[in-house]
Design an enzyme around this catalytic site. Sequence first.
Site, PDB file in Angstrom:
ATOM      1  N   ASP A 177       2.256   1.944   3.456  1.00  0.00           N
ATOM      2  CA  ASP A 177       3.097   0.952   4.139  1.00  0.00           C
ATOM      3  C   ASP A 177       4.542   1.313   3.821  1.00  0.00           C
ATOM      4  OD1 ASP A 177       0.748  -0.610   4.233  1.00  0.00           O
ATOM      5  OD2 ASP A 177       1.356  -1.770   2.473  1.00  0.00           O
ATOM      6  N   HIS A 181       0.888  -1.175   0.000  1.00  0.00           N
ATOM      7  CA  HIS A 181       0.000   0.000   0.000  1.00  0.00           C
ATOM      8  C   HIS A 181       0.921   1.219   0.000  1.00  0.00           C
ATOM      9  CE1 HIS A 181      -2.707  -2.806   2.231  1.00  0.00           C
ATOM     10  NE2 HIS A 181      -3.693  -2.129   1.678  1.00  0.00           N
TER      11      HIS A 181
END
Length: 448
Positions: A112, A109
């Site tokens: 992240d 993501h």
Amino acid sequence: MSRTVFIGDTEYFPGIGQIRYEGPDSDNPLAFKTYDRERVVAGKTMEEHLRFAVCYWHTFCADGADPFGPGTRPNAWARASEGLQRSKDRMDAAFEFFTKLDAPFWCFHDFDMAWEGASVAASEKNLQAMVDMAKERQAETGMRLLWGTANVFSNPRYMNGASTNPDFNVLAYAASQVKAAIDATVELGGQNYVFWGGREGYACLQTTDTKRELAHLAMFLAKARDYGRANGFDGTFLVEPKPMEPMYHQYDADAQTVTGFLREHGLAGDFKLNIEANHATLAGHTFAHDLRMAADAGLLGSIDANRGNPQNGWDTDQFPTDLYDAVHGMMVVLEAGGIAPGGLNFDARVRRESTDPEDLFIAHIGGMDALARGLVIADRILGDQRYTELKDGRYASFDSGEGRRFENGELGLVELRDLAAKNGEPAQTSGKQELMENLINDAIVRGC
Ligand code: XLS
Ligand code: CA
Ligand code: CA
């Protein structure tokens, strides 16, 4: 040939070398017993069939925190207080882990991999810095990106949804993240781009204009598709079904719901489905059921491999160690002709009590071995004439004569009625479920 192991300035998993295949007799917990990347099954190597990916979020961002208590894993790569340094350390740890595990793919993501800034432009800059670093790491190690995605569900601004938010400004903010995440995916050569509708659903039906929200979701996906296609993304867009959690109800409830939605809005040409095992079970199905529904529709794109816990109804995201699930799932994948350009992504987390760094390896090894066993056994079953006869034999009455004419659309209700009157009560035909279950158990016991 294995991947080059990457170790940055700090070695985050000291004492662990590259994980290798040692065979079924090995008692080394840090070795594969079945997953042998070069082994050929059904005409392809295990690596080509399984296309394993490690996910960034559970493996490098989570620390064991749950709604009842804080984290239990003091991740050595998450100590720096400054965003850039922390993200760099995390990326070093991630590439060390990927390459020591010898998995070919990874997934992320946006936040992240990077950290969110105070503005759209600041977030874009942060993400770009990490994309630059990931690009170098990929080139050094041979790691490839299975898919990228944007986290448009964690930030409080998305509490009422992202593309289905009643506030247009929130939708636009989500679009800024999706644009940047598509750019990042393109730059890293990602083969797929995922949309998981985290908070695309509702908490109160009476305050929600569901029709309008679903139209917004479709428009958003179409515009993301258009942007991706115009800017170098030629991979598959994937929608990941999930019925609930965090929302009371999520629009992308299951494979059949998403299939209908994609077809209704003319998106099925560019979008396929990313089926997650634990989401299928939350929807009241089995993992194999949702895989089959996606495959039947020609929309099986990729898999998030994990499992739930039969004793509770939430998204526990455990590692996929259930052999039956693996066999049933791989039967669908093989019958569908494979999963590429998708793969098997471990969207799975070690339990809160698993606190040793080596537990991350042990968990992934267990999942990879279970799915490799599933592959071997599934191939054995599909190659067994008894399986084909059992399944196809049940439909033999449609292979010729009146049954075939019905399938061809040549018989109406009146003709069907007259045939029923002429033929009388049909003979009883056994479904043979127990025989099928025994065939699968017999195939398992013959080993991998
Ligand atoms: C959460 C989802 C998520 C997606 C990617 O339940 O599984 O991790 O896979 O946003
Ligand atoms: Ca997932
Ligand atoms: Ca999940």
